[in-house]
Design an enzyme around this catalytic site. Structure first.
Site, PDB file in Angstrom:
ATOM      1  N   SER A 147      -7.567 -10.573  -0.063  1.00 39.08           N
ATOM      2  CA  SER A 147      -6.909  -9.497   0.676  1.00 39.08           C
ATOM      3  C   SER A 147      -6.007  -8.748  -0.273  1.00 39.08           C
ATOM      4  O   SER A 147      -5.621  -9.272  -1.325  1.00 39.08           O
ATOM      5  CB  SER A 147      -6.070 -10.101   1.814  1.00 39.08           C
ATOM      6  N   TYR A 160       0.338 -15.752   5.640  1.00 34.03           N
ATOM      7  CA  TYR A 160      -0.922 -15.152   5.202  1.00 34.03           C
ATOM      8  C   TYR A 160      -0.863 -14.777   3.724  1.00 34.03           C
ATOM      9  O   TYR A 160      -1.789 -15.060   2.955  1.00 34.03           O
ATOM     10  CB  TYR A 160      -1.224 -13.918   6.047  1.00 34.03           C
TER      11      TYR A 160
END
Length: 270
Positions: A147, A160
């Site tokens: 990501s 995250y």
């Protein structure tokens, strides 16, 4: 054109979390490029959708990426159905919806960590371990979905972001440990509206990114290219990394596909 070969013609791939979102886009594109795909997915409904779309080009294995036995079963299914395994795509994940550390109680932080890291880090590691012997036989490759949060802040919350930084470490160390037989790389996409959900421990198990993001406004705001990207817009780098003739010298690389880290001049108009 009839007889035209795809970039992944004849390759056998295994994709975790390939039933929806970016994983489904990867499976669809890989099959279109000539590959066969085995998908490890928790949802029987999503696996049936894949079978309906691709027929015998896809095999579905219902299971959980946090289970070593389920990962091993998926590898075994790929080898049995398609004669071997060329590429493992670790893709299944959870998002924390940008939750800051100080907005969580200690109990919520601890439980959310266990669940999110279980999928985003442990799931990748178990999948890699299960797939490594079969990939070694074919001098194959691993591709992990990271990501923009693996490279920059604000791509998620503390859980995250930390999990995706851990993914960078997995790529680096596995590339070292598995060379020269298996190439290990990653793609770091930016935001997109998909069915990606959060940890149940944080009461986010029934919430998807699509439910929360004002897609056009928010995604364009963070894109240097003024693009509200779809999952399909991110699959090109996966094809590149899986195609032997196009990425034979690449291992230990994280391809930033997010268009987030490049600032945009606000007053520029062509």
């Amino acid at each position: 054109m009839a007889g035209e070969r795809g970039r992944l013609d004849g390759l056998s791939v295994l994709v975790t979390g390939g039933g929806s979102g970016l994983g489904r886009a990867v499976v669809d594109r890989f099959v279109a490029e000539g590959a066969t795909a085995t998908v490890l997915e928790r949802s029987a409904e999503k696996l049936e959708s894949l079978r309906a779309a691709h027929g015998d080009r896809v095999r579905g294995v219902r299971g959980d990426v946090t289970s070593g036995a389920d990962n091993a079963a998926a590898v075994e299914a790929a080898v049995a159905a398609f004669g071997g395994l060329d590429t493992f795509v670790g893709n299944a994940g959870l998002w924390d919806f940008g939750r800051p550390a100080l907005d969580m109680s200690l109990a919520e932080l601890a439980d959310g960590y266990d669940e999110l890291f279980g999928v985003n880090v442990k799931g990748y590691l178990l999948g890699a371990r299960a797939a490594a012997p079969a990939l070694t036989e074919r001098r194959g490759s691993m591709i992990f979905t990271l990501s923009n949060a693996a490279l920059y802040p604000r791509g998620g919350g503390v859980l995250y972001t930390a999990s995706k930084h851990a993914g960078v470490g997995l790529v680096s160390q596995l590339a070292y440990e598995l060379a020269p037989y298996v190439r290990v790389n990653a793609v770091a996409p930016g935001g997109m509206a998909t069915d990606l959900r959060g940890p149940r421990a944080m009461a986010l198990g029934d919430t998807s990114i699509s439910d929360m993001l004002p897609v056009e406004d928010q995604l364009r705001q963070y894109s240097a290219l003024d693009l509200a990207a779809r999952a399909e817009d991110y699959v090109g780098p996966y094809v590149l990394l899986a195609a032997r003739g196009e990425s034979a010298t690449m291992t230990g690389a994280v391809l930033d596909a997010s268009a987030v880290g490049t600032p945009r001049r606000p007053d520029f108009a062509p």
